[in-house]
Motif scaffolding. Sequence first.
Motif, PDB file in Angstrom:
ATOM      1  N   ALA A  49      41.628  38.289  31.902  1.00  0.00           N
ATOM      2  CA  ALA A  49      41.225  38.611  33.271  1.00  0.00           C
ATOM      3  C   ALA A  49      40.866  40.090  33.375  1.00  0.00           C
ATOM      4  O   ALA A  49      41.555  40.929  32.799  1.00  0.00           O
ATOM      5  N   PRO A  50      39.769  40.421  34.075  1.00  0.00           N
ATOM      6  CA  PRO A  50      39.456  41.839  34.286  1.00  0.00           C
ATOM      7  C   PRO A  50      40.572  42.513  35.076  1.00  0.00           C
ATOM      8  O   PRO A  50      41.216  41.863  35.905  1.00  0.00           O
TER       9      PRO A  50
ATOM     10  N   GLU B  44      48.111  38.707  53.257  1.00  0.00           N
ATOM     11  CA  GLU B  44      48.700  37.422  53.614  1.00  0.00           C
ATOM     12  C   GLU B  44      50.156  37.591  54.049  1.00  0.00           C
ATOM     13  O   GLU B  44      50.653  36.892  54.910  1.00  0.00           O
ATOM     14  N   GLN B  45      50.848  38.551  53.404  1.00  0.00           N
ATOM     15  CA  GLN B  45      52.278  38.707  53.657  1.00  0.00           C
ATOM     16  C   GLN B  45      52.591  39.578  54.859  1.00  0.00           C
ATOM     17  O   GLN B  45      53.707  39.572  55.343  1.00  0.00           O
TER      18      GLN B  45
ATOM     19  N   ARG C  88      42.860  42.972  43.049  1.00  0.00           N
ATOM     20  CA  ARG C  88      42.238  42.247  44.157  1.00  0.00           C
ATOM     21  C   ARG C  88      43.209  41.200  44.712  1.00  0.00           C
ATOM     22  O   ARG C  88      43.355  41.050  45.924  1.00  0.00           O
ATOM     23  N   ILE C  89      43.850  40.475  43.788  1.00  0.00           N
ATOM     24  CA  ILE C  89      44.768  39.417  44.228  1.00  0.00           C
ATOM     25  C   ILE C  89      45.987  40.019  44.924  1.00  0.00           C
ATOM     26  O   ILE C  89      46.411  39.533  45.971  1.00  0.00           O
ATOM     27  N   GLN C  90      46.495  41.104  44.349  1.00  0.00           N
ATOM     28  CA  GLN C  90      47.655  41.744  44.983  1.00  0.00           C
ATOM     29  C   GLN C  90      47.311  42.197  46.392  1.00  0.00           C
ATOM     30  O   GLN C  90      48.103  42.039  47.315  1.00  0.00           O
TER      31      GLN C  90
ATOM     32  N   SER D 199      45.011  40.930  48.383  1.00  0.00           N
ATOM     33  CA  SER D 199      44.852  39.809  49.310  1.00  0.00           C
ATOM     34  C   SER D 199      46.198  39.165  49.610  1.00  0.00           C
ATOM     35  O   SER D 199      46.411  38.659  50.708  1.00  0.00           O
ATOM     36  N   LEU D 200      47.114  39.187  48.638  1.00  0.00           N
ATOM     37  CA  LEU D 200      48.452  38.661  48.908  1.00  0.00           C
ATOM     38  C   LEU D 200      49.191  39.554  49.904  1.00  0.00           C
ATOM     39  O   LEU D 200      49.934  39.070  50.754  1.00  0.00           O
TER      40      LEU D 200
ATOM     41  N   LEU E  43      51.887  36.562  38.942  1.00  0.00           N
ATOM     42  CA  LEU E  43      50.895  37.546  38.474  1.00  0.00           C
ATOM     43  C   LEU E  43      50.856  37.735  36.949  1.00  0.00           C
ATOM     44  O   LEU E  43      49.785  37.951  36.402  1.00  0.00           O
TER      45      LEU E  43
ATOM     46  N   LEU F 200      45.933  32.490  46.256  1.00  0.00           N
ATOM     47  CA  LEU F 200      46.249  32.424  47.689  1.00  0.00           C
ATOM     48  C   LEU F 200      46.827  31.061  48.051  1.00  0.00           C
ATOM     49  O   LEU F 200      47.802  30.954  48.787  1.00  0.00           O
TER      50      LEU F 200
ATOM     51  N   GLN G  54      36.501  34.681  38.774  1.00  0.00           N
ATOM     52  CA  GLN G  54      37.374  35.603  39.518  1.00  0.00           C
ATOM     53  C   GLN G  54      37.644  35.079  40.921  1.00  0.00           C
ATOM     54  O   GLN G  54      38.777  35.117  41.398  1.00  0.00           O
TER      55      GLN G  54
ATOM     56  N   ILE H 179      48.068  35.773  35.041  1.00  0.00           N
ATOM     57  CA  ILE H 179      46.696  35.882  35.531  1.00  0.00           C
ATOM     58  C   ILE H 179      45.678  35.656  34.408  1.00  0.00           C
ATOM     59  O   ILE H 179      44.611  35.075  34.635  1.00  0.00           O
ATOM     60  N   ASP H 180      46.019  36.065  33.172  1.00  0.00           N
ATOM     61  CA  ASP H 180      45.099  35.821  32.055  1.00  0.00           C
ATOM     62  C   ASP H 180      44.920  34.321  31.816  1.00  0.00           C
ATOM     63  O   ASP H 180      43.807  33.845  31.599  1.00  0.00           O
TER      64      ASP H 180
ATOM     65  N   TYR I  29      42.810  32.939  34.645  1.00  0.00           N
ATOM     66  CA  TYR I  29      41.409  33.343  34.533  1.00  0.00           C
ATOM     67  C   TYR I  29      40.727  32.617  33.374  1.00  0.00           C
ATOM     68  O   TYR I  29      39.586  32.167  33.482  1.00  0.00           O
TER      69      TYR I  29
ATOM     70  N   GLN J 255      41.291  34.033  42.481  1.00  0.00           N
ATOM     71  CA  GLN J 255      41.811  34.629  43.716  1.00  0.00           C
ATOM     72  C   GLN J 255      42.145  33.544  44.744  1.00  0.00           C
ATOM     73  O   GLN J 255      43.216  33.552  45.354  1.00  0.00           O
TER      74      GLN J 255
ATOM     75  N   ARG K  90      40.586  44.613  37.469  1.00  0.00           N
ATOM     76  CA  ARG K  90      40.402  44.655  38.921  1.00  0.00           C
ATOM     77  C   ARG K  90      40.938  43.400  39.599  1.00  0.00           C
ATOM     78  O   ARG K  90      41.354  43.424  40.742  1.00  0.00           O
ATOM     79  N   LEU K  91      40.864  42.280  38.871  1.00  0.00           N
ATOM     80  CA  LEU K  91      41.219  41.003  39.497  1.00  0.00           C
ATOM     81  C   LEU K  91      42.673  41.001  39.966  1.00  0.00           C
ATOM     82  O   LEU K  91      42.963  40.565  41.078  1.00  0.00           O
ATOM     83  N   ALA K  92      43.570  41.511  39.117  1.00  0.00           N
ATOM     84  CA  ALA K  92      44.985  41.539  39.507  1.00  0.00           C
ATOM     85  C   ALA K  92      45.161  42.381  40.771  1.00  0.00           C
ATOM     86  O   ALA K  92      45.896  41.996  41.690  1.00  0.00           O
TER      87      ALA K  92
ATOM     88  N   PHE L 154      50.262  30.762  46.676  1.00  0.00           N
ATOM     89  CA  PHE L 154      51.209  31.525  47.486  1.00  0.00           C
ATOM     90  C   PHE L 154      51.634  30.742  48.724  1.00  0.00           C
ATOM     91  O   PHE L 154      52.812  30.676  49.073  1.00  0.00           O
TER      92      PHE L 154
END
Lengths: 266, 183
Positions: free
Chosen positions: A57-58, A72-73, A64-66, A68-69, B12, B41, B33, B15-16, B19, B37, A60-62, B44
Amino acid sequence: MRCDQARERISALLDGELPGRQREDVAEHAETCPACARYRDELKELSARLAGARERAPQRLAQRIQASLAVEQSPPEEIATSRAAPSSLSAKIGAMIAAITGGWASALRQITVALVACVVSVSATWWYMQGVDTQREITRDVLAAHVRSLLQDNIVQVASDSSHNVKPWFAGRLEFTPVVKDLSAEGYQLVGGRLDYIGGRRVAALVYKKRLHQINVFIWPSNNEVALKLDTAEGYNVASWSRGGMAFRAISDLNAGELRELPSLL
Amino acid sequence: MPSPRDFDAEALPHIDAAYNLAFWLVRNEADAQDVVQDAYLRAFKAYGQFRGGDIRPWLLAIVRNVAYRWLSVRKRNANVVSIEHALADRSGSAFEPESAEPSAEELLISNAECSLVRRALAGLAPAFREVIVLREFEGLSYQDIASVTGVPGGTVMSRLSRARTQLKDLLTGLMQKENKNAL
């Protein structure tokens, strides 16, 4: 054991997923049969080759997800603070006046200040809520129109990636001419247009696509000049702005950062 | 009752894996990606239903569902025929929808490394590709693969065996072609 039976199980043997008895049988067969032994070795080699093809995974993705989470939280109050603005503003003014007049002020003076603050607060809230109601109604309509368009196979009445085909289509169908731009260079592909019904009137709906995200842009004439604002409705991002006597609403599941750039392009 | 912080800490690190599965199903970095994401969500929000234990099979099942839904949306959107396209190739098969899968050429260009094994893997049917990905890259047990893909354990064994045989043959074919070109 026959070769075809063994072949089916060699892959499971290598994975260590065969039960005891079968494991011995298949392993023994693969030792004695040259063809099956070769097949086993080829599968081993294949696994070794595959090892390098895993995707990572790139970074940035982690993040980005953090992010957005985290959104959400966060408790809903934080998002809704803007709505409480008028009353808290008048309360602040009241507090300020009270501070200036405070110390030596009589009880009467304080009551007057409190009353003025109340009147300002109530009228400001009333005035604000009038606007909020209309805005809410529009947002609800925009959301409904967007979701409806996602449920349908034919999302447009005129399908074209050229603004020269879409813009004239609206002529005669609406009493105004919407802005239709070809944004393919910016990554927004024009899918087409259709008519829709928002806030009790006919509006122009343009459909753009960015990657897999569908974006509905609704346009209608309005004299209210409002600055760009981003909201969320049922998880969709909604951008509202106005320009040149037209009100715009863009709604999509596209992330807010990218949706924010759309108004400057249109 | 698991808390949101537990979810971050537990999900988290995988994630690899998420992905990787998404990439090999939708075969496009940007879409993969978005799929991951979206899946995180959803995971979660559904975290209360997670029964504990290894979170990977549960998480990957969600990733897989989201990826397949995206594939079907991509296919549906490809069915919109624009005026230009319809007019341009009216002589031919005008209303042939565009393929949802990237063409072989696109894949060639998009895969920077372009390694043969990647091309061979891309050539497998999704049902075969996903079992290879889950076993070879993620090392999931047959039982876990069964719970991610929703098929019985016995089917996992035979499907994986067939997928490997097919992948091996595809790879051999590609290698022979490559050798011929090199000569």
